[in-house]
Design a protein around this motif. Structure first.
Motif: not given
Length: 518
Positions: A1-13, A326-337
């Motif tokens: 599993m890898a964070m895509t650019t979209l995931d990283l953008a969502v998390f950074a936002s 991908a995409g939702l992973l960034g938001l889910t990762f943000a929820a965990l953080v």
């Protein structure tokens, strides 16, 4: 599993949005100097919705999401007893204890003990809570959070802990409790979304895309033992959840200690606008606790079917996050953080409050400026975070189920904490000596029981030691002069009908759940 650019953008936002909101909510009017009430109690301005969401955000952290999911993987739905019984405990606290705490206008739990007993009890309990928050809670949250980050992104543990510490400190050290409480609203929304998404995807994966309802049915068929709420003595996990004792024994003591007499939790209610707002906030938190097993236990049971050969149960939740697209992973990762950062900031704020108001101010003496005390509080929080980060991996690196280890360690102190507060509230003769004997006796008796009666389940041990501490406290009571006892009868406990209806609804829901999973 890898964070895509979209995931990283969502998390950074998310990170930028949260920090921006925290700094905006923490801004001060021109000419106003932030004082201890502003920093530690949010100027006693918290509304009920902020209190309720902040209670949940502070409670549900890495040791809950990662640790309890791991326990769901290893034990099953029985571990949800912690969550559902907490709902009842919250109502009890709001009804019978919170009015007195607010009436006394205290900053901390040790301050209440100083008013009821004397400064010796205050100092002993202040140092105890500082040690627990720093060496148990902060370390566990940092370690498990970094473990999740490593599993999802591949970032090394040290850098994961460093990011979590810096991110939570970036807004909590500046804004204090107000920043923590109001950002928790965003955290809880993300937490609920992320948790429900992982549960949905896990059940859907079990059903091969036929939906979560079908997946849940398959789960019931394949691992029916994971849905036993009352464990039998021959169950290998009986020592962690000893059958019927869970409902009538030590778990009540654990819940009362955590939800009623724990600075890290009660500080939100102490900052309420009024008693009514505080009670409404507690009722909201109680309702949300009923949903928590869907977020932190059910995924663990699902992981038992999807990834049955995990090296450690605590790897269950990070593994399930691999299901998120991908995409939702960034938001889910943000929820965990979000959950991790919320708890870290809450614990750090509680450490700073207790150290500043109960220890530093008492030992330093004299008149201290409000600006100076706020600065000391910030330094105390930062120091605790650094210490926790340094010792986290050496202390917890070899543990399989962090949630259970945390519970067992704090179980040495929990019986004494609850005994002290109950003696203070309900036993007129209780004095400082009875409180000290109950507190010290809790540790001594727990250690002896651990050595000479190791087969005794820790939850049963907590219940028995609690009774022993109460008896010891009552036995030595009356030997010293003590401040006037604080009795339930001294406070008007009349509450709004909405609060009482909330209590009735929660009890009925829990009864239905109990008979469903018996």
């Amino acid at each position: 599993m890898a964070m895509t650019t979209l995931d990283l953008a969502v998390f950074a936002s998310y990170c930028i949005l949260l920090l921006g909101f925290a700094w905006w909510i923490s801004r001060e009017k021109a000419g106003h100097q932030r004082d201890t009430s502003d920093y530690f109690l949010a100027s006693n301005s918290l509304p009920w919705w902020a209190i309720g969401t902040s209670l949940i955000a502070s409670n549900i952290s890495a040791e809950q999401i990662i640790g309890m999911t791991g326990s769901g993987y290893a034990i099953g739905l029985a571990i949800a007893s912690y969550e559902w019984m907490a709902a009842i405990t919250l109502i009890v606290i709001g009804k019978y204890f919170l009015p007195t705490f607010l009436e006394k206008k205290i900053y901390t739990m040790p301050q209440f003990l100083e008013q009821r007993f004397d400064h010796r009890v205050q100092m002993v309990m202040a140092f105890f809570w500082l040690a627990v928050y720093t060496f148990v809670n902060l370390t566990a949250v940092l370690y498990l959070g970094a473990l999740a980050i490593k599993t999802i992104t591949g970032v090394e543990m040290f850098y994961g802990m460093l990011f979590l510490a810096l991110f939570s400190a970036a807004y909590s050290l500046y804004g204090g409790l107000k920043a923590v409480a109001f950002t928790d609203i965003i955290q809880v929304v993300l937490l609920l979304f992320g948790g429900m998404l992982v549960s949905y995807l896990a059940l859907d994966a079990i059903a091969d895309g036929r939906g979560p309802i079908t997946g849940f049915g398959i789960l019931l068929e394949q691992v029916p033992q994971s849905f036993d709420m009352i464990l039998e003595p021959d169950n290998e996990d009986y020592a962690s959840l000893p059958g019927i004792s869970v409902l009538v024994g030590g778990l009540w003591v654990i819940n009362l200690s955590y939800w009623g007499f724990n600075q890290y939790i009660t500080q939100r209610t102490l900052a309420a606008k009024s008693l009514r707002e505080a009670q409404k906030g507690i009722a909201l938190a109680a309702y949300l606790k009923l949903l928590m097993p869907l977020l932190v236990v059910l995924p663990g049971i699902a992981a038992l079917v999807l990834v049955p050969d995990l090296e450690k149960p605590d790897q269950a939740y990070p593994e399930l996050m691999k299901l998120v697209p991908a995409g939702l992973l960034g938001l889910t990762f943000a929820a965990l953080v979000a959950a991790i950062a919320s708890s870290l900031s809450s614990m750090a704020n509680s450490v700073s409050t207790i150290f500043t108001m109960d220890i530093y101010r008492q030992l330093r003496g004299g008149e201290l400026s409000q600006k100076h005390l706020v600065l000391v509080g910030r330094l105390a929080a930062l120091t605790a975070m650094v210490v926790a980060m340094v010792i986290a991996q050496p202390l917890l690196g070899e543990m399989d189920q962090a949630f259970q280890y945390i519970q067992e360690f704090t179980g040495f102190f929990t019986p004494g904490v609850v005994a002290i507060f109950l003696l203070g509230f309900f036993y007129k003769k209780a004095d400082a000596m009875s409180a000290l004997v109950a507190g010290i006796g809790s540790v001594a008796l727990s250690v002896l029981a651990r050595i000479f009666w190791p087969e005794l389940p820790f939850m049963d041990r907590v219940g028995l030691i609690f009774v022993a501490c109460l008896l010891l406290g009552m036995l030595v009571a009356g030997k010293e002069k003590s401040p006037k006892a604080i009795h339930v009868g001294e406070v008007d406990y009349s509450t709004s009908s909405g609060f009482n209806i909330s209590a009735l609804c929660i009890v009925l829901i829990l009864v239905a759940l109990y008979y469903t999973w018996w």
